[in-house]
Each structure stands twice: as structure tokens, then as C-alpha cells.
Design a protein around this motif. Structure first.
Motif: not given
Length: 324
Positions: A1-26
Motif C-alpha cells: 500500500m502506497r501512502v503519501g503524507v502531505l507536509a505543508y507550511e504550519g502543519c503539525l510534525t507529530a501527526e506526520i511522524f506518529v503515523l509514518t513510524d507506526l507503519l514502519l514498525i508494522a
């Protein structure tokens, strides 16, 4: 499954990396597959780093549409701020979200990332959620949406929205469960201490923080009810206190608050019960005496319906100084 996480000016980093790291561990938990089940990329309009909330830089790839799933994190926002002042900065991101969904890419948001989905038109005719703190505003801004503020995750026709911040964990766990099965999802959640099977954000709602547009009349009636919170509800007595008929009292209070005086009192009683469950060792019977209930069974049903868990479960989870 190809997942793209959208980063943009002012976004919250934790909401990106919590998801990417958990999928990495999965991916690691699912060791033995011919390839990583999740291929995750952080993407942006420029394909270079973006400055997230707090001034942190996030490296990103240039965006494209070759994804199965696009995740939109939230951004820094305070209740007194009009989201429109920020949404106008992200026209390119909003158009990218709209185009992705039109190409058949599934789209998810975390917390107030739902506003970007709303601007892209993805909430129209759909059920959705966001942080309980912004649910009323989201519903007002996008009247075509049905906002379920008490829900933690809402999926509707290829679009998924979640509650605040740590709901990124719930979203990631849901993706793992959907694509790798319950066993891998459960093992990943336990390794990472991610919450399992949360369904409601109702236990976390703090009524006093919710925006209100009450008139002086509604505030006065509410204060009168709270001052007599341990007494039986008496509509005749309430109406007499404000020199109104019972019919006028019900109509006027409903017009100004959207609920009846009885419903307002029930919410006040539950709010006080929550505080007492958090801060005291009082028995449920003693708490009921302080909030005007005599039937413990009736109160348990009402509390569970409004809060999403029983009084005993609420105390275990939120008792001051305690651990879940």
C-alpha cells in the motif's frame, strides 16, 4: 500500500511522524512478506523541506498522485483564531487533495486537517469528525457535512477523518488492521503502546472549553440550574423564578441554546460527576447525592451514553495521579 503524507507550511510534525513510524514498525512486525506492506512517503508541493508548526523543518519528496492513500495532518490552531486566515495559504495543497480524490486516491485527515478536506469539497454529503474543540465550527463552515464530534474515526465513501493529534495512532492502527489483519495490528499496537479499539472522543470533552453563544437569559437560567444541581429538576419552579410560563421558558431556552433546561442540567450533572470521579474517592452513591440523582442504574446508563464509558471505567482512566 502506497501512502503519501502531505507536509505543508504550519502543519503539525507529530501527526506526520506518529503515523509514518507506526507503519514502519508494522512493516517490521509483518517480517517475512516479499516486500514492505506499506510504502510511505512524506510529500510537499515544492519537493523540498517545509517549515512546520514550531519552526521545525521537514524534508519531503515532490508530490504526485501515484498513491493509494493520502493522509493530511492538522495544523497549529487556537480556538480564538478563524481557520480561514490559514486556509487561504494552502490553495495548492487544497487543489492537490481535490485532484487526488478525483483520481480515486483514498484521503484521510488528522484533527483539523479536516478543514483542508472541507475546502477541497470532500466533506460535502459525507459524515466526518475532527477535534471535539472544533466540531461546531467545522459543521458551521461546511454545512453539507454531517459532523460526528463524539467519534474518534469516521470513514465515509473513501474519505476518513479523525479526532485530535493522537488519533493519528488510531488511524495508523486502522490502516494496519485493514491491510494486514487484526493480529499484526494488535501486535504493533502493543509494541508501541498505541491505544487499541478506541471509538469515541466523548470521554475527553471538556464542556467549559466549548464555544458558546448564549445570551444573558440563557446564562442566567444555566446558573440558576447549576446552583440547585442537587435538587430535583422542577420546570414550574424554574419558570416562576424568571416570571415566565413553562411553555415560554422551554421555547426561549431552546431557541437560545439548542437544548432544553433538563438537557442542560443533565450535562452539568455529568460534568460535575466527572470532576468528582477524577478528584475524589467518593462512592458513586455519594457522588449521586451531590448531583441530584437517586437511581444509580439510571445515572450509569445516562453517563455511559453521554461519555462513552461507565463511571467506573472513567474513574480508572482519568483519576488524578492515576494511570490508565
Amino acid at each position: 500500500m502506497r501512502v503519501g503524507v502531505l507536509a505543508y507550511e504550519g502543519c503539525l510534525t507529530a501527526e506526520i511522524f506518529v503515523l509514518t513510524d507506526l507503519l514502519l514498525i508494522a512493516n517490521r512486525v509483518a517480517d517475512g512478506a516479499p516486500a514492505d506492506p506499506f510504502e510511505v512517503s512524506v510529500i510537499s508541493a515544492s519537493g523540498t523541506s517545509v517549515v512546520a508548526a514550531g519552526g521545525f523543518s521537514i524534508g519531503a519528496q515532490e508530490w504526485h498522485h501515484d498513491f493509494d492513500h493520502l493522509v493530511v495532518p492538522g495544523f497549529e490552531l487556537v480556538p480564538s483564531e478563524d481557520p480561514a486566515t490559514r486556509l487561504s495559504l494552502w490553495d495548492r495543497e487544497i487543489e492537490f487533495i481535490r485532484a487526488s480524490e478525483a483520481r480515486g486516491v483514498r484521503v484521510s485527515s488528522v484533527c483539523v486537517g479536516a478543514y483542508l478536506l472541507g475546502e477541497a469539497g470532500l466533506l460535502d454529503g459525507r459524515r466526518c469528525t475532527t477535534s471535539w474543540l472544533y466540531g461546531a465550527d467545522l459543521a458551521s463552515r461546511y454545512p453539507g457535512a454531517t459532523v460526528r464530534t463524539d467519534s474518534l474515526i469516521v470513514q465515509d465513501d473513501g474519505v476518513t477523518t479523525t479526532a485530535a493529534f493522537t488519533a493519528a495512532l488510531d488511524l495508523a492502527t486502522a490502516l494496519v488492521r485493514e491491510h494486514l489483519g487484526d493480529k499484526i495490528a494488535r501486535t504493533t499496537a502493543r509494541i508501541t503502546l498505541a491505544p487499541e479499539n478506541r471509538t469515541s472522543q466523548s470521554p475527553y470533552i471538556v464542556d467549559s472549553m466549548l464555544p458558546v453563544n448564549h445570551t444573558q437569559f440563557a446564562d442566567d437560567v444555566g446558573s440558576w440550574l447549576v446552583e440547585r444541581i442537587a435538587e430535583p429538576y422542577d420546570l414550574d419552579l424554574l419558570s416562576d423564578a424568571f416570571h415566565l410560563s413553562t411553555r415560554t421558558m422551554l421555547r426561549k431556552f431552546k431557541d437560545e441554546t439548542g437544548e432544553s433546561p433538563r438537557s442542560y442540567l443533565q450535562r452539568a450533572r455529568i460534568r460535575k460527576a466527572k470532576r468528582l470521579l477524577e478528584s475524589t474517592d467518593w462512592s458513586l452513591v455519594k457522588i449521586l447525592g451531590h448531583i441530584g440523582y437517586q437511581d444509580a442504574g439510571t445515572f450509569r446508563r445516562l453517563f455511559t451514553d453521554r461519555v462513552g464509558m461507565s463511571p467506573a471505567d472513567y474513574r480508572r482512566r482519568f483519576r488524578n495521579g492515576g494511570a490508565e
